[in-house]
Design a protein around this motif. Structure first.
Motif, PDB file in Angstrom:
ATOM      1  N   HIS A 255       0.848  -1.205   0.000  1.00 14.16           N
ATOM      2  CA  HIS A 255       0.000   0.000   0.000  1.00 14.16           C
ATOM      3  C   HIS A 255       0.882   1.253   0.000  1.00 14.16           C
ATOM      4  O   HIS A 255       1.845   1.333   0.751  1.00 14.16           O
ATOM      5  CB  HIS A 255      -0.886  -0.022   1.248  1.00 14.16           C
ATOM      6  CG  HIS A 255      -2.024   0.948   1.237  1.00 14.16           C
ATOM      7  ND1 HIS A 255      -1.842   2.322   1.190  1.00 14.16           N
ATOM      8  CD2 HIS A 255      -3.367   0.759   1.296  1.00 14.16           C
ATOM      9  CE1 HIS A 255      -3.018   2.924   1.211  1.00 14.16           C
ATOM     10  NE2 HIS A 255      -3.962   1.996   1.275  1.00 14.16           N
ATOM     11  N   VAL A 256       0.531   2.225  -0.834  1.00 13.04           N
ATOM     12  CA  VAL A 256       1.245   3.498  -0.826  1.00 13.04           C
ATOM     13  C   VAL A 256       1.044   4.191   0.517  1.00 13.04           C
ATOM     14  O   VAL A 256       0.059   3.904   1.214  1.00 13.04           O
ATOM     15  CB  VAL A 256       0.761   4.390  -1.994  1.00 13.04           C
ATOM     16  CG1 VAL A 256       1.331   3.891  -3.293  1.00 13.04           C
ATOM     17  CG2 VAL A 256      -0.763   4.445  -2.079  1.00 13.04           C
ATOM     18  N   PRO A 257       1.983   5.066   0.913  1.00  9.80           N
ATOM     19  CA  PRO A 257       2.940   5.815   0.097  1.00  9.80           C
ATOM     20  C   PRO A 257       4.130   4.979  -0.351  1.00  9.80           C
ATOM     21  O   PRO A 257       4.430   3.933   0.229  1.00  9.80           O
ATOM     22  CB  PRO A 257       3.398   6.934   1.047  1.00  9.80           C
ATOM     23  CG  PRO A 257       3.316   6.306   2.398  1.00  9.80           C
ATOM     24  CD  PRO A 257       2.087   5.447   2.350  1.00  9.80           C
ATOM     25  N   LEU A 258       4.776   5.490  -1.407  1.00 10.32           N
ATOM     26  CA  LEU A 258       5.979   4.862  -1.922  1.00 10.32           C
ATOM     27  C   LEU A 258       7.132   5.133  -0.955  1.00 10.32           C
ATOM     28  O   LEU A 258       7.758   6.184  -0.993  1.00 10.32           O
ATOM     29  CB  LEU A 258       6.292   5.403  -3.316  1.00 10.32           C
ATOM     30  CG  LEU A 258       5.269   5.050  -4.401  1.00 10.32           C
ATOM     31  CD1 LEU A 258       5.564   5.837  -5.676  1.00 10.32           C
ATOM     32  CD2 LEU A 258       5.255   3.559  -4.681  1.00 10.32           C
ATOM     33  N   GLN A 259       7.374   4.178  -0.083  1.00 13.65           N
ATOM     34  CA  GLN A 259       8.449   4.286   0.902  1.00 13.65           C
ATOM     35  C   GLN A 259       9.048   2.901   1.112  1.00 13.65           C
ATOM     36  O   GLN A 259       8.315   1.951   1.416  1.00 13.65           O
ATOM     37  CB  GLN A 259       7.934   4.817   2.243  1.00 13.65           C
ATOM     38  CG  GLN A 259       7.468   6.259   2.226  1.00 13.65           C
ATOM     39  CD  GLN A 259       6.837   6.657   3.553  1.00 13.65           C
ATOM     40  OE1 GLN A 259       5.927   5.998   4.041  1.00 13.65           O
ATOM     41  NE2 GLN A 259       7.324   7.737   4.141  1.00 13.65           N
ATOM     42  N   GLN A 282      -0.795  12.920  -7.103  1.00 20.02           N
ATOM     43  CA  GLN A 282      -1.878  11.953  -6.902  1.00 20.02           C
ATOM     44  C   GLN A 282      -1.981  11.519  -5.442  1.00 20.02           C
ATOM     45  O   GLN A 282      -2.576  10.499  -5.133  1.00 20.02           O
ATOM     46  CB  GLN A 282      -1.660  10.723  -7.787  1.00 20.02           C
ATOM     47  CG  GLN A 282      -1.696  11.020  -9.269  1.00 20.02           C
ATOM     48  CD  GLN A 282      -1.382   9.782 -10.107  1.00 20.02           C
ATOM     49  OE1 GLN A 282      -1.024   8.740  -9.581  1.00 20.02           O
ATOM     50  NE2 GLN A 282      -1.516   9.914 -11.400  1.00 20.02           N
ATOM     51  N   GLY A 283      -1.421  12.308  -4.547  1.00 22.05           N
ATOM     52  CA  GLY A 283      -1.537  12.025  -3.126  1.00 22.05           C
ATOM     53  C   GLY A 283      -0.362  11.285  -2.539  1.00 22.05           C
ATOM     54  O   GLY A 283       0.574  10.885  -3.233  1.00 22.05           O
ATOM     55  N   THR A 332      -3.753  -0.476  -6.339  1.00 25.24           N
ATOM     56  CA  THR A 332      -4.200   0.903  -6.329  1.00 25.24           C
ATOM     57  C   THR A 332      -4.001   1.556  -7.699  1.00 25.24           C
ATOM     58  O   THR A 332      -3.325   1.020  -8.582  1.00 25.24           O
ATOM     59  CB  THR A 332      -3.467   1.705  -5.250  1.00 25.24           C
ATOM     60  OG1 THR A 332      -4.124   2.967  -5.076  1.00 25.24           O
ATOM     61  CG2 THR A 332      -2.013   1.935  -5.619  1.00 25.24           C
ATOM     62  N   TYR A 333      -4.579   2.736  -7.834  1.00 26.39           N
ATOM     63  CA  TYR A 333      -4.514   3.507  -9.076  1.00 26.39           C
ATOM     64  C   TYR A 333      -3.906   4.887  -8.812  1.00 26.39           C
ATOM     65  O   TYR A 333      -3.938   5.757  -9.682  1.00 26.39           O
ATOM     66  CB  TYR A 333      -5.935   3.693  -9.636  1.00 26.39           C
ATOM     67  CG  TYR A 333      -6.901   4.177  -8.584  1.00 26.39           C
ATOM     68  CD1 TYR A 333      -6.975   5.532  -8.262  1.00 26.39           C
ATOM     69  CD2 TYR A 333      -7.683   3.280  -7.871  1.00 26.39           C
ATOM     70  CE1 TYR A 333      -7.815   5.974  -7.254  1.00 26.39           C
ATOM     71  CE2 TYR A 333      -8.532   3.724  -6.865  1.00 26.39           C
ATOM     72  CZ  TYR A 333      -8.596   5.065  -6.564  1.00 26.39           C
ATOM     73  OH  TYR A 333      -9.426   5.503  -5.553  1.00 26.39           O
ATOM     74  N   THR A 334      -3.374   5.089  -7.611  1.00 22.62           N
ATOM     75  CA  THR A 334      -2.966   6.431  -7.217  1.00 22.62           C
ATOM     76  C   THR A 334      -1.645   6.391  -6.473  1.00 22.62           C
ATOM     77  O   THR A 334      -1.002   5.352  -6.362  1.00 22.62           O
ATOM     78  CB  THR A 334      -4.067   7.076  -6.337  1.00 22.62           C
ATOM     79  OG1 THR A 334      -3.773   8.455  -6.135  1.00 22.62           O
ATOM     80  CG2 THR A 334      -4.174   6.383  -4.995  1.00 22.62           C
ATOM     81  N   GLY A 335      -1.206   7.550  -5.956  1.00 14.61           N
ATOM     82  CA  GLY A 335      -0.025   7.611  -5.107  1.00 14.61           C
ATOM     83  C   GLY A 335       1.294   7.382  -5.811  1.00 14.61           C
ATOM     84  O   GLY A 335       2.312   7.131  -5.168  1.00 14.61           O
ATOM     85  N   GLY A 336       1.297   7.448  -7.157  1.00 17.39           N
ATOM     86  CA  GLY A 336       2.531   7.263  -7.899  1.00 17.39           C
ATOM     87  C   GLY A 336       2.764   5.856  -8.401  1.00 17.39           C
ATOM     88  O   GLY A 336       3.802   5.568  -9.015  1.00 17.39           O
ATOM     89  N   VAL A 337       1.815   4.946  -8.166  1.00 11.84           N
ATOM     90  CA  VAL A 337       1.954   3.566  -8.641  1.00 11.84           C
ATOM     91  C   VAL A 337       1.610   3.514 -10.129  1.00 11.84           C
ATOM     92  O   VAL A 337       0.552   3.986 -10.547  1.00 11.84           O
ATOM     93  CB  VAL A 337       1.051   2.612  -7.847  1.00 11.84           C
ATOM     94  CG1 VAL A 337       1.101   1.211  -8.435  1.00 11.84           C
ATOM     95  CG2 VAL A 337       1.471   2.587  -6.386  1.00 11.84           C
ATOM     96  N   ASP A 338       2.484   2.919 -10.914  1.00 10.83           N
ATOM     97  CA  ASP A 338       2.306   2.827 -12.367  1.00 10.83           C
ATOM     98  C   ASP A 338       1.772   1.435 -12.708  1.00 10.83           C
ATOM     99  O   ASP A 338       2.523   0.512 -13.013  1.00 10.83           O
ATOM    100  CB  ASP A 338       3.637   3.095 -13.069  1.00 10.83           C
ATOM    101  CG  ASP A 338       3.489   3.257 -14.578  1.00 10.83           C
ATOM    102  OD1 ASP A 338       2.462   2.829 -15.123  1.00 10.83           O
ATOM    103  OD2 ASP A 338       4.423   3.806 -15.198  1.00 10.83           O
TER     104      ASP A 338
END
Length: 509
Positions: A255-259, A282-283, A332-338
């Motif tokens: 799960h985001v955030p990207l960390q 995108q959050g 997910t579709y948000t938070g920087g996930v491609d």
């Protein structure tokens, strides 16, 4: 009836053959690993090419892969409620993500971090029967490590009052929007961490160079929650090695955030090469290397799963332990996930409207494997259609006890043991968020209702998954009898929610 008798005979044969009558029957340990937003196509055994998951793939090879397994809902809290209570979305108490806003500024991350009265989600009713409470009643030591999301810290709906003897992790889903949080919870105690508060959606400093990795240093702190939680999961196994235990390992990854830890990200940086930064639009948090970080988060999850298995082997417990690895919903579709770069929902449709938050296949069809050496045949695969609300009946079947009368699921223990399995007539989903949705899976047919709340829509889309797994060709008009049966199921399986937030007027609520 014959199938059930044969299944029971097989189960009893596994638990018998004791050296003397005074010994208790062997009860298998259960380790249920729930990833967070892990897509159907994001693991190697499902065809993922860019992200390395060798430990998950090895577990899949050692056990049984379910190709038609579904979450109970397309987002966190209702999926977890359905898993733990055995009730589908038309009967469950929690049917969506409910942040319990009437308490005050629950979305103010810093205020909620300081005040447990603002933390956490809507609680389950006091005395709710959960999978954990059932196992506790059967002599199991029960623990949850990871994300809870089913009741705020100062309520009666915390893990230690819902059947779990031990808890370490995030009580609150919103607090889990930072993997370097200011605190964790251990049982009923708030544990401060060596991290300062960085509020989710905090952008880069105005003069920062987005191409300079040092510009992102404030998003990387000292205490990384997934590492801390993993250490507690291994300790729980070690401390309960001499008794049957149930570990619900509800990981916060990916799960985001990207960390992710720097060393883990650097391995993918060198493999993927330079890439455009994610600016946080995108959050969640900006990130210098979004592809490398997301891949690193999944590979870290995989590494931790490998370490759980290694711990079980070290303690001589592997053969008497059932390991399940799955996900709470689609990617997910948000938070920087491609999702397109990784083909996260392959072979289903990617992107907003089709993945997390939606009852199309990409949002609810999830990876699931079960490993149980000597009991579940290695290297097997099943297309048996199953869902989260089948887990409780399956474990009750395993222990030779009846599930609660109001449970909706059907045991898939026969499938695990290689016995002929009675199929569901249908699976049902109801989700009042993202416009309001219902869905039914009946054999090859999939029915979907969208915008029940937003537009009072009751029209049914119908898809033949045997020829159209991406749900692109609505064949409702050509199959009126199937559509009519789907309408009947949607009507019959819906009950008026106890909570106003989940009511849908178009359904008569």
């Amino acid at each position: 009836m014959t199938r059930n008798i044969l299944s029971l005979i097989l189960v009893l044969s596994f638990f018998s053959c004791q050296k003397d009558e005074e010994q208790k029957p062997i009860k298998p340990n259960i380790v249920y690993i729930l990833a967070d937003d892990l897509g159907f196509g994001e693991v190697g055994y499902q065809g993922q090419k860019k992200i390395k998951t060798p430990n998950i793939d090895a577990l899949a090879a050692s056990g049984m892969v379910f190709t038609n397994h579904y979450s109970g809902a397309p987002v966190c809290a209702p999926a977890r409620c359905i898993l733990l209570t055995g009730k589908h979305g038309g009967h469950a108490y929690i049917r969506g993500n409910d942040e319990w806003r009437e308490r005050g500024e629950v979305w103010d991350y810093a205020k909620a971090a300081a005040d447990p009265n603002l933390e956490g989600q809507r609680p389950l009713p006091t005395g709710t029967t959960t999978l954990a409470s059932i196992l506790q009643g059967q002599g199991y030591k029960t623990g949850i490590v990871g994300k809870w999301g089913l009741g705020a810290p100062l309520t009666e709906s915390i893990p230690t009052k819902m059947g779990f003897e031990y808890f370490y992790g995030y009580n609150c889903q919103r607090q889990a929007h930072n993997l370097y949080p200011p605190h964790m919870w251990e049982n009923e105690t708030k544990i401060p961490l060596n991290n300062s508060i960085v509020v989710p959606n905090t952008k880069l400093d105005s003069l920062a160079d987005p191409n300079d990795p040092s510009s992102y240093s404030k998003y990387q702190q000292s205490d990384y929650a997934p590492t801390l939680m993993h250490e507690k999961a291994l300790s729980f196994i070690e401390e309960n090695r001499d008794e049957p235990f149930f570990l619900y390992y509800a990981s916060a990854l990916p799960h985001v955030p990207l960390q992710a830890p720097k060393d883990d990200v650097e391995k993918y940086e060198s493999e993927f090469g330079d890439e455009a930064p994610y600016d946080g639009s995108q959050g969640y948090f900006p990130n210098r290397y979004p592809h490398a970080t997301y891949a690193a988060m999944i590979t870290l999850l995989d590494q931790q799963i490998g370490e759980v298995r290694a711990k079980l082997k070290e303690l001589g417990l592997e053969e008497n332990t059932i390991i399940v690895v799955t996900s709470d919903n689609g990617p997910t579709y948000t938070g920087g996930v491609d999702f397109d770069y990784f083909e996260s929902s392959s072979p289903f449709t990617n992107g907003y409207g089709r993945t997390k938050g939606f009852v199309y296949e990409g949002g609810i069809r999830i990876p699931m494997l079960v490993s149980w050496p000597g009991k579940v045949q290695a290297g097997t695969q099943t297309d048996h259609i199953s869902a989260f609300y089948d887990v409780m009946p399956t474990i009750c079947d395993l222990l030779g006890i009846a599930p609660p009368l109001d449970a909706d699921g059907k045991s898939f223990l026969p499938t695990l043991l290689g016995v002929e399995q009675e199929a569901h007539e249908f699976l049902f989903w109801e989700f009042p968020e993202y416009g309001g949705q219902q869905a039914v899976r009946m054999g090859k047919w999939k029915a979907v209702r969208q915008n029940i709340v937003k537009e009072n829509n009751l029209e049914i889309e119908l898809y033949d998954l045997s020829t159209d797994p991406q749900e692109q060709n609505n064949v409702a008009e050509a199959n009126p009898e199937i559509v009519q049966r789907m309408k009947e199921i949607m009507k019959n399986e819906h009950t008026t929610p106890a909570l106003d937030r989940f009511k849908m007027a178009a359904l008569g609520d």
